[in-house]
Write an enzyme that holds these catalytic residues in place. Sequence first.
Site, PDB file in Angstrom:
ATOM      1  CB  SER A 145     -12.112  47.964  -9.384  1.00 42.02           C
ATOM      2  OG  SER A 145     -13.251  47.273  -8.903  1.00 42.02           O
ATOM      3  CE1 TYR A 168     -15.290  51.181 -11.293  1.00 42.57           C
ATOM      4  CE2 TYR A 168     -15.225  48.811 -10.984  1.00 42.57           C
ATOM      5  CZ  TYR A 168     -14.950  50.080 -10.534  1.00 42.57           C
ATOM      6  OH  TYR A 168     -14.338  50.253  -9.319  1.00 42.57           O
TER       7      TYR A 168
END
Length: 256
Positions: A145, A168
């Site tokens: 990401s 995350y």
Amino acid sequence: MDRLLENKTILIAGAGGLLGGGLVSSILDQGGKVIAADMNIDVMTRQLASLGVDIESTNLTFALLDVTDEESMNQLFSVYENIDGAVNSTYPRNKTYGTHFFDVSLDSFNENLSLHLGSAFLFTKQCAVYFKKHETPFSLVNISSIYGVVAPKFEIYDNTSMTMPVEYAAIKSAIQHLTKYTVSYINDSNFRINCVSPGGIFNHQPDEFLNAYKKKTHGAGMLDVEEVIGSVLFLLSEQSRYVTGQNIIVDDGFSL
């Protein structure tokens, strides 16, 4: 002209998800064969059918896979002997995932790292074991990401209930180094692992967030799944034959 993945067999872990489903459709369109794997075959089949995938195609095989379970992983890889590449698009997490920073307990943090990063390790290792066993070229694409690359822009979450989970950021940055570690360890140009780091993918988020996010890009805003898939197909194909240990960012300038 041959299609990009003609005669290649690609394993998609998480094929019932947003990105995984799009990849199944695109790989089939590019002449590839797909092993579509997920925890619930019925849910995955319905998702793929809703995307217009021909679920009766002879080039499509369905497989049961829990990426957090070592036995399930070993079972899947023991069945197939002709896998040319794989994409791990899974996103396992617990029920408290997404809590704001000060509300994240150590137990929850550790559990989410175990589920997501642990399963990424397990899948990556299993692909390496498979390569060593069969000694045929193999390309794995891990999904990271932009928030594995840069710090969150927390202001885009103002006036929403959303946040960018600390788990995350930790997981997605670690996946990039796990990728480099593994290809360096195997040290064989026939075994490649790369990452794709998408920007935000549109999934009917609140308008306030979408507008704030768009201002941080060069105009595209949140991406559609189809706008991320091309980079994955490239990494699976022979066109990236000696690209390894790399991270391709697809974010219309968000991370600049």
